[in-house]
Design an enzyme around this catalytic site. Structure first.
Site, mmCIF file in Angstrom:
data_model
loop_
_atom_site.group_PDB
_atom_site.id
_atom_site.type_symbol
_atom_site.label_atom_id
_atom_site.label_comp_id
_atom_site.label_asym_id
_atom_site.label_seq_id
_atom_site.Cartn_x
_atom_site.Cartn_y
_atom_site.Cartn_z
ATOM 1 N N ARG A 165 0.837 -1.214 0.000
ATOM 2 C CA ARG A 165 0.000 0.000 0.000
ATOM 3 C C ARG A 165 0.868 1.260 0.000
ATOM 4 O O ARG A 165 0.533 2.273 0.599
ATOM 5 C CB ARG A 165 -0.958 0.010 1.201
ATOM 6 N N SER A 241 -11.192 -0.424 3.939
ATOM 7 C CA SER A 241 -10.216 -0.769 4.973
ATOM 8 C C SER A 241 -9.534 0.490 5.494
ATOM 9 O O SER A 241 -8.895 1.207 4.720
ATOM 10 C CB SER A 241 -9.167 -1.732 4.415
ATOM 11 N N GLU A 336 -4.474 3.372 6.531
ATOM 12 C CA GLU A 336 -4.355 3.303 5.079
ATOM 13 C C GLU A 336 -4.989 4.538 4.446
ATOM 14 O O GLU A 336 -4.628 4.959 3.363
ATOM 15 C CB GLU A 336 -5.057 2.026 4.586
#
Length: 342
Positions: A165, A241, A336
């Site tokens: 990520r 998420s 995130e």
């Protein structure tokens, strides 16, 4: 004529999937590279934020600067062979729309990433991934506009410095470039990735043998799984998420396994990746609501806005989760989602 592109005190509620009532001091929507350059040349704002699908941002307050909404769209076939196709996609395209387009064409490689929200431009920035597949596996290059020189530059795979990520655009080059287009190489002879998550069980329930599953079968299975676990942002504000899955050393994982025999972990080159959702659920946050925010009842990794929550309230909830995971497991969760303050 250009002044018509600039709007003032624009509500961003419909431009972020948390459904937060933040406002942009100045707002402009661009549909071409030329339009974007003109906006950048004419703005006098020190603060600048690019907004695509708004699925990976948390506005903690109003944005005291210029928000540019990216509406630059288009998909081009650059080259084609018997085995593969090289696609150039402009950054304002919705990621899921691209996946559906490729699945219908029979071009494999991104079907496991069905229903990921957001735009194509955010995909390499985040190195998005799901169900055992990551963007970098099909990535060839991208074009990005240097915000100072207003020159278009090409970044090859290695130059993007992809990680989990992560990319160079979230680290060393953060805030210095606008991703204009992304080039992917997809396969006409797809390799099926079904060995992650619940894909196999979903296929089996539909009497689809793994060896004969198509990329459309995989895409449909992923969509079914995601819809069963993740709330629809149109119904319940969220950004998918909220946290990254942390990686710990094998030694730390083995210590945790003695105390928590049911802990899940996946070995990678950096150690053992532990699902953040497992940690959060074990800490008692799953389904816990505080005021108008909380951790979703079906997926602990998702923080939701039940209606009327502020960005600060959502961020406070996230920090409470982070603190409890440190206290219980000595593991530091990392968001995130991009936290926007101004």
């Amino acid at each position: 004529m250009m002044q018509a592109l600039f709007q003032h005190n624009v509500a961003l509620k419909s431009y972020n999937t948390f459904g937060l009532d933040a406002k942009a001091k100045v707002f402009a929507e661009v549909n071409s590279l030329e339009q974007l350059k003109q906006v950048l040349l004419e703005t006098d704002q020190d603060k600048l934020l690019f907004l695509g699908g708004g699925s990976n941002v948390l506005f903690c307050n109003d944005y005291d600067g210029l928000v540019i909404h990216n509406a630059i769209k288009g998909i081009q076939v650059l080259s084609e062979s018997d085995d593969s196709v090289l696609l150039k996609i402009y950054s304002g395209e919705l990621w899921h729309d691209l996946v559906m387009h490729c699945v219908e064409k029979g071009w494999g490689g991104i079907e496991n990433m069905s229903l990921i929200p957001g735009t194509v431009g955010a995909a390499p920035m985040q190195n998005i991934g799901a169900y055992g597949v990551e963007l970098e596996q099909v990535f060839e290059s991208l074009e990005a506009l240097n915000l100072k020189s207003l020159e278009l530059q090409t970044f090859k795979h290695d130059q993007c410095q992809f990680g989990y990520r992560e990319s160079v655009f979230k680290r060393h080059l953060k805030g210095q470039y606008f991703i204009f287009s992304v080039t992917l190489r997809l396969s006409k002879i797809p390799v099926i990735h079904a060995d992650y998550g619940d894909i196999v069980s979903v296929l089996e329930a539909q009497n689809i043998p793994i060896h004969s599953a198509s990329i459309k079968d995989i895409s449909n299975a992923v969509i079914k799984i995601r819809q069963s676990k993740l709330p629809d942002p149109a119904v319940l504000g969220n950004s998918g998420s909220f946290f990254k899955n942390p990686t710990v050393s094998e030694a730390q994982f083995n210590e945790l396994k003695l105390k928590y025999p049911d802990i899940k972990g996946f070995v990678n080159e950096h150690g053992v990746k532990i699902p953040a959702a497992w940690l959060i659920e074990k800490a008692g946050w799953k389904g816990k609501q505080i005021g108008q925010t909380g951790s979703h009842a079906m997926q602990a990794l998702v923080i939701v806005n039940y209606g009327g929550a502020s960005g600060d309230e959502i961020w406070q909830h996230a920090q409470n989760v982070i603190e409890s995971i440190v206290n219980l497991f000595n593991i530091q969760l990392e968001a995130e989602v991009n936290i926007i303050r101004s």
